[in-house]
Design a protein around this motif. Structure first.
Motif, PDB file in Angstrom:
ATOM      1  N   MET A  77      -3.032   5.657  -1.404  1.00 39.62           N
ATOM      2  CA  MET A  77      -3.783   6.632  -0.610  1.00 39.62           C
ATOM      3  C   MET A  77      -3.135   7.995  -0.816  1.00 39.62           C
ATOM      4  N   MET A  78      -3.922   8.976  -1.251  1.00 40.19           N
ATOM      5  CA  MET A  78      -3.379  10.323  -1.439  1.00 40.19           C
ATOM      6  C   MET A  78      -3.582  11.098  -0.124  1.00 40.19           C
ATOM      7  N   VAL A  79      -2.535  11.714   0.387  1.00 36.61           N
ATOM      8  CA  VAL A  79      -2.632  12.470   1.651  1.00 36.61           C
ATOM      9  C   VAL A  79      -1.932  13.832   1.486  1.00 36.61           C
ATOM     10  N   ASP A  80      -2.205  14.725   2.414  1.00 44.58           N
ATOM     11  CA  ASP A  80      -1.566  16.054   2.335  1.00 44.58           C
ATOM     12  C   ASP A  80      -0.148  16.019   2.871  1.00 44.58           C
ATOM     13  N   GLN A  81       0.064  15.195   3.890  1.00 48.07           N
ATOM     14  CA  GLN A  81       1.427  15.050   4.409  1.00 48.07           C
ATOM     15  C   GLN A  81       1.607  13.713   5.111  1.00 48.07           C
ATOM     16  N   LEU A  82       2.875  13.307   5.258  1.00 46.61           N
ATOM     17  CA  LEU A  82       3.169  12.039   5.936  1.00 46.61           C
ATOM     18  C   LEU A  82       3.465  12.328   7.408  1.00 46.61           C
ATOM     19  N   PRO A  83       3.038  11.434   8.303  1.00 48.34           N
ATOM     20  CA  PRO A  83       3.359  11.656   9.725  1.00 48.34           C
ATOM     21  C   PRO A  83       4.858  11.447   9.970  1.00 48.34           C
ATOM     22  N   ARG A  84       5.470  12.368  10.684  1.00 46.93           N
ATOM     23  CA  ARG A  84       6.914  12.256  10.942  1.00 46.93           C
ATOM     24  C   ARG A  84       7.181  12.416  12.432  1.00 46.93           C
ATOM     25  N   ASN A  85       8.269  11.811  12.901  1.00 42.85           N
ATOM     26  CA  ASN A  85       8.656  12.010  14.299  1.00 42.85           C
ATOM     27  C   ASN A  85       9.559  13.240  14.406  1.00 42.85           C
ATOM     28  N   SER A  86      10.038  13.495  15.604  1.00 42.74           N
ATOM     29  CA  SER A  86      10.807  14.733  15.817  1.00 42.74           C
ATOM     30  C   SER A  86      12.119  14.739  15.023  1.00 42.74           C
ATOM     31  N   MET A  87      12.576  13.537  14.612  1.00 37.16           N
ATOM     32  CA  MET A  87      13.801  13.462  13.806  1.00 37.16           C
ATOM     33  C   MET A  87      13.498  13.632  12.312  1.00 37.16           C
ATOM     34  N   GLY A  88      12.211  13.749  11.984  1.00 41.84           N
ATOM     35  CA  GLY A  88      11.837  13.907  10.576  1.00 41.84           C
ATOM     36  C   GLY A  88      11.616  12.580   9.868  1.00 41.84           C
TER      37      GLY A  88
ATOM     38  N   THR B 298       0.861  -1.185   0.000  1.00 39.33           N
ATOM     39  CA  THR B 298       0.000   0.000   0.000  1.00 39.33           C
ATOM     40  C   THR B 298       0.895   1.233   0.000  1.00 39.33           C
ATOM     41  N   ALA B 299       0.597   2.159  -0.907  1.00 37.14           N
ATOM     42  CA  ALA B 299       1.424   3.373  -0.986  1.00 37.14           C
ATOM     43  C   ALA B 299       0.646   4.559  -0.448  1.00 37.14           C
ATOM     44  N   VAL B 300       1.321   5.369   0.327  1.00 32.78           N
ATOM     45  CA  VAL B 300       0.715   6.602   0.830  1.00 32.78           C
ATOM     46  C   VAL B 300       1.510   7.739   0.176  1.00 32.78           C
ATOM     47  N   VAL B 301       0.804   8.574  -0.599  1.00 37.41           N
ATOM     48  CA  VAL B 301       1.517   9.493  -1.491  1.00 37.41           C
ATOM     49  C   VAL B 301       1.096  10.943  -1.259  1.00 37.41           C
ATOM     50  N   VAL B 302       2.086  11.827  -1.250  1.00 36.29           N
ATOM     51  CA  VAL B 302       1.820  13.279  -1.207  1.00 36.29           C
ATOM     52  C   VAL B 302       2.140  13.815  -2.600  1.00 36.29           C
ATOM     53  N   ALA B 303       1.156  14.523  -3.200  1.00 38.86           N
ATOM     54  CA  ALA B 303       1.377  15.074  -4.552  1.00 38.86           C
ATOM     55  C   ALA B 303       1.956  16.480  -4.447  1.00 38.86           C
ATOM     56  N   ASP B 304       2.629  16.904  -5.504  1.00 42.67           N
ATOM     57  CA  ASP B 304       3.035  18.318  -5.595  1.00 42.67           C
ATOM     58  C   ASP B 304       1.768  19.168  -5.602  1.00 42.67           C
ATOM     59  N   SER B 305       1.857  20.374  -5.088  1.00 43.05           N
ATOM     60  CA  SER B 305       0.626  21.161  -4.907  1.00 43.05           C
ATOM     61  C   SER B 305      -0.114  21.392  -6.224  1.00 43.05           C
ATOM     62  N   THR B 306       0.597  21.467  -7.328  1.00 38.16           N
ATOM     63  CA  THR B 306      -0.078  21.771  -8.601  1.00 38.16           C
ATOM     64  C   THR B 306      -0.408  20.516  -9.407  1.00 38.16           C
ATOM     65  N   ALA B 307       0.000  19.356  -8.899  1.00 38.57           N
ATOM     66  CA  ALA B 307      -0.124  18.143  -9.726  1.00 38.57           C
ATOM     67  C   ALA B 307      -1.544  17.587  -9.699  1.00 38.57           C
ATOM     68  N   ASP B 308      -1.908  16.967 -10.831  1.00 39.91           N
ATOM     69  CA  ASP B 308      -3.214  16.332 -10.909  1.00 39.91           C
ATOM     70  C   ASP B 308      -2.981  14.825 -11.072  1.00 39.91           C
ATOM     71  N   ILE B 309      -2.800  14.141  -9.962  1.00 38.10           N
ATOM     72  CA  ILE B 309      -2.544  12.704 -10.065  1.00 38.10           C
ATOM     73  C   ILE B 309      -3.556  11.927  -9.232  1.00 38.10           C
ATOM     74  N   SER B 310      -3.772  10.691  -9.632  1.00 42.47           N
ATOM     75  CA  SER B 310      -4.774   9.863  -8.942  1.00 42.47           C
ATOM     76  C   SER B 310      -4.165   8.488  -8.679  1.00 42.47           C
TER      77      SER B 310
END
Ligand code: MCA
Ligand code: AMP
Length: 505
Positions: free
Chosen positions: A478-489, A444-456
Motif C-alpha cells: 500500500m503506497m501512502v503519504d505518511q505512516l501514523p505515529r504516536n507522540s514518541m514518533g 502487507t507492506a505500507v510504504v512511503v516513497a521519496d517525493s520524486t520517486a516513481d515506484i509502484s
C-alpha cells in the motif's frame, strides 16, 4: 554412563521386524527401519571423510526426501550439528547463515549448486556437496560406496544436535542451539502425552526444516518405530487420498482450512484417524468447530517455539478446548509475568515464561541476545502474551514480539522493512500481518516513497526478488503519504492493521 546421543535412543526403539516400514514416500521410495542403520553409517563414513567431526556444523538446504531424513539422522549419529534451511531462501539469505554458522559442510540441491558453491567458497565453507530428492547428486553416490560400519558418537546430553535459525525483532536471524537432551526429553514427553503407539501411521506433509515437521512429527514416529506416509508437501488432494491409511496427522492451521474447503473431505475418510494435531499458529475457533462437524474429530491444539520445542498441549483424554493451547507438558514449568518480570496471579494477562529440559542452550554466538531472553533466575521469556487459568490451562491472547505468522512460517517485519527501505525511491515502510483466509495472516507492506520517486506495488515486489524468499515478500503493498505515529514518533501498527484489516477478506 549411557550414551546421550539422540540417535542411540531412536536406534534402541527400532522394531526387530525386518519388514517394519519407516518412511513410505509412495513413488519416491520406501525405507525400512532395518535399512536406517546401514544408510546412516555410510553417511557418517562420508561425513568423516569430508572432515566433519563432533560439533562441526552441517548446513543443509535440500528438498524434502527420504535421503534428507537419513542425512539428519547421520548428523545426529556422528555428533555433528545439523542446520536445516528453508528451501525457499535466496542465495543472499543462505549467505548470511553460512557466514554466521561457519559450517564444515554445506549440502544443497544440484540445481542450485553452481550458484551456491561459489557463495560457499566466498563464505570460507570448506566442502559443498549436492543431494537431490530423487537420489541424484554427489552425496548419495559417494556415501553408497563406503563401508557401513561407524560407531554412534558418544555424547553428553548437553552436546548440540541442531541449530535452527529463527528471525529476530532486530531483523537478524538468531541460531537457536538445541542439545541432544533438549530434543530427546521433548520427544519422549510428546510420545507419552499423545499416547503414541507403534501401529500409529503418521501422515507427514510438513516441511522438514522446522521444529514441527523435523522434530515433533518425525521424533514421535521414530520413538514408536511407526510408519510415516511421507509426502513432499501439503497437497490437499494427496492428503485426502491418504487419510484412510493414517491414524495421526500433524499440521499448521492452513492444512485444516484447506481440507475443509475440499468437497471430498467427509467423515468416512477420518473414521480410523486417532488424532489430528495443530500448531505453529493460532487455530481459529471457527475452524475447530467446523472441522469437528465435518470429520467427527476435535483437533488437538498444542503450542511451542523453536527455542523450546513443544511447551503446552491439549490432552488426548480430556477436554480439548478451541482457542486454548492446553496445559504445560510434563516436566515444563510455566508462569505468567508482566514486562518487568513480576509474576502475576492466575487469570491475569502477561508474558509466558518457562523452564524445563526442553529450553534451548542459547543463541549461537549471541550471548547478549541470549541473556536478554532469560530472567536472572533462568526462566525463558517466550514473548507470547497469555492467560493461565487456575488449573494451568493456557490461552494465547497476543504477542509481545512484532511477528507475523503466515501459513505457519514466522516472519519478522523488521527484516522485511529493512529490505524494502533499501530499495531505491523508498523513504520508509511498515510491514504488518493482515488476516488472510488461507494463511492466517498475510504480509502487507505500507510504504512511503521519496517525493520524486516513481515506484509502484509491482516494482517494489520485483525489487525484492533476489533479496527475500517468496513467502516473506508482501502479498500487497500500500503506497501512502505518511505512516501514523504516536507522540514518541513510533509507527502505530495497530492503526495500520485496522485500516487494512479487510484487504484479503
Ligand atoms: C508458500 N507461500 C507462502 C507460504 N507458503 N506465502 C506466505 N506464507 C506461507 N507459509 C507462497 C509461495 O512463495 C508461492 O508464492 C505461493 O505461496 C505458492 O507456493 P507453494 O509452495 O505452492 O505453497 P503451498 O504448498 O500452498 O504452501 C503453503 C503451506 C506451506 C502448505 C501452508 O507454507 C507449509 O507447509 N507451511 C508449514 C510451515 C511450518 O511447517 N511451520 C512450522 C514452523 P508465489 O506464487 O508468489 O511464487 S515450527 C514452529 O512454528 C513452532 C516451533 C511450532 O509450534 O511448530
Ligand atoms: P517459531 O519462531 O517458528 O518457533 O514459532 C514460535 C511461535 O509460534 C510461538 O512463539 C507462538 O507465537 C507461535 N505459535 C506456535 N504454536 C502456536 C499455537 N498453537 N497458537 C498460537 N501461536 C502459536
Amino acid at each position: 554412563m549411557s550414551n546421550a546421543n539422540l540417535y542411540a535412543l531412536f536406534r534402541d526403539r527400532f522394531p526387530n521386524d525386518p519388514n517394519a516400514l519407516f518412511l513410505d514416500a509412495a513413488d519416491a521410495g520406501r525405507l525400512h527401519y532395518a535399512e536406517v542403520s546401514e544408510q546412516t553409517a555410510q553417511m557418517v563414513a562420508l561425513l568423516r571423510q569430508l572432515g566433519v567431526q563432533k560439533a562441526d556444523r552441517v548446513v543443509v538446504q535440500v528438498d524434502k526426501s527420504i535421503h534428507a531424513v537419513m542425512l539428519y539422522l547421520a548428523c545426529l549419529r556422528a555428533g555433528a550439528i545439523f542446520i536445516p534451511l528453508n528451501t525457499a531462501y535466496t542465495a543472499s539469505e543462505v549467505g548470511y547463515f553460512l557466514r554466521d554458522s561457519m559450517p564444515r559442510l554445506f549440502v544443497c540441491a544440484s540445481a542450485k549448486q553452481a550458484e551456491l558453491a561459489a557463495l560457499a567458497a566466498d563464505c570460507q565453507v570448506p566442502k559443498v556437496l549436492s543431494m537431490d530428492a530423487d537420489g541424484g547428486g554427489e552425496w548419495l553416490d559417494q556415501a553408497r560406496a563406503l563401508p557401513a560400519y561407524e560407531p554412534i558418537a558418544e555424547l553428553d546430553g548437553d552436546d548440540l544436535a541442531a541449530i535452527l535459525y529463527t528471525s529476530g525483532t532486530t531483523g537478524r536471524s538468531k541460531g537457536a542451539m538445541l542439545s541432544h537432551a533438549n530434543l530427546a526429553t521433548n520427544a519422549q514427553v510428546l510420545f507419552e502425552h499423545w499416547h503414541w503407539q507403534q501401529d500409529d501411521v503418521l501422515l507427514h506433509a510438513l516441511p522438514i526444516f522446522h521444529v514441527h515437521g523435523l522434530f515433533v512429527a518425525l521424533h514421535c514416529a521414530l520413538l514408536g518405530g511407526s510408519r510415516v506416509l511421507f509426502m513432499p508437501r501439503f497437497d490437499t488432494d494427496q492428503v485426502i487420498a491418504n487419510l484412510t491409511r493414517a491414524t495421526v496427522m500433524m499440521g499448521v492451521p492452513t492444512f485444516y482450512t484447506r481440507l475443509l474447503e475440499h468437497s471430498d473431505f467427509q467423515p468416512d475418510l477420518c473414521a480410523h484417524m486417532r488424532l489430528f494435531i495443530s500448531g505453529s499458529a493460532p487455530l481459529p475457533a471457527a475452524i475447530h468447530a467446523e472441522f469437528e462437524r465435518r470429520s467427527g474429530h476435535r483437533i488437538l491444539e498444542r503450542y511451542g517455539m523453536t527455542e523450546a520445542g513443544m511447551i503446552t498441549s491439549n490432552p488426548v483424554d480430556g477436554k480439548r478446548i478451541a482457542g486454548t493451547v492446553g496445559f504445560p507438558l510434563p516436566g515444563i514449568s510455566a508462569r505468567v509475568a508482566d514486562e518487568q518480570g513480576k509474576v502475576l496471579p492466575a487469570g491475569q494477562t502477561g508474558v509466558l515464561e518457562i523452564t524445563g529440559p526442553n529450553v534451548f542452550k542459547g543463541y549461537w554466538q549471541m550471548p547478549e541476545k541470549t541473556m536478554q531472553e532469560f530472567r536472572p533466575d533462568g526462566w525463558f521469556i517466550t514473548g507470547d502474551i497469555v492467560t493461565m487459568a487456575e488449573d494451568g490451562r493456557v490461552t494465547i491472547v497476543g504477542r509481545a514480539k512484532d511477528l507475523i505468522i503466515s501459513g505457519g512460517f514466522n516472519l519478522y517485519p523488521k527484516e522485511i522493512e529493512t529490505e524494502i527501505d533499501a530499495l531505491p525511491g523508498v523513504k520508509e515502510s511498515a510491514v504488518i500481518g493482515v488476516p488472510h483466509p488461507d494463511l492466517g495472516e498475510a504480509v502487507t507492506a505500507v510504504v512511503v516513497a521519496d517525493s520524486t520517486a516513481d515506484i509502484s506495488e509491482a516494482s517494489l515486489i520485483a525489487g525484492l526478488q533476489d533479496r527475500l524468499a517468496r513467502f516473506k515478500q508482501p502479498k500487497r503493498v500500500m503506497m501512502v503519504d505518511q505512516l501514523p505515529r504516536n507522540s514518541m514518533g513510533k509507527v502505530q501498527k495497530n492503526i495500520l492493521r485496522e485500516t487494512y484489516r479487510d484487504t484479503f477478506a
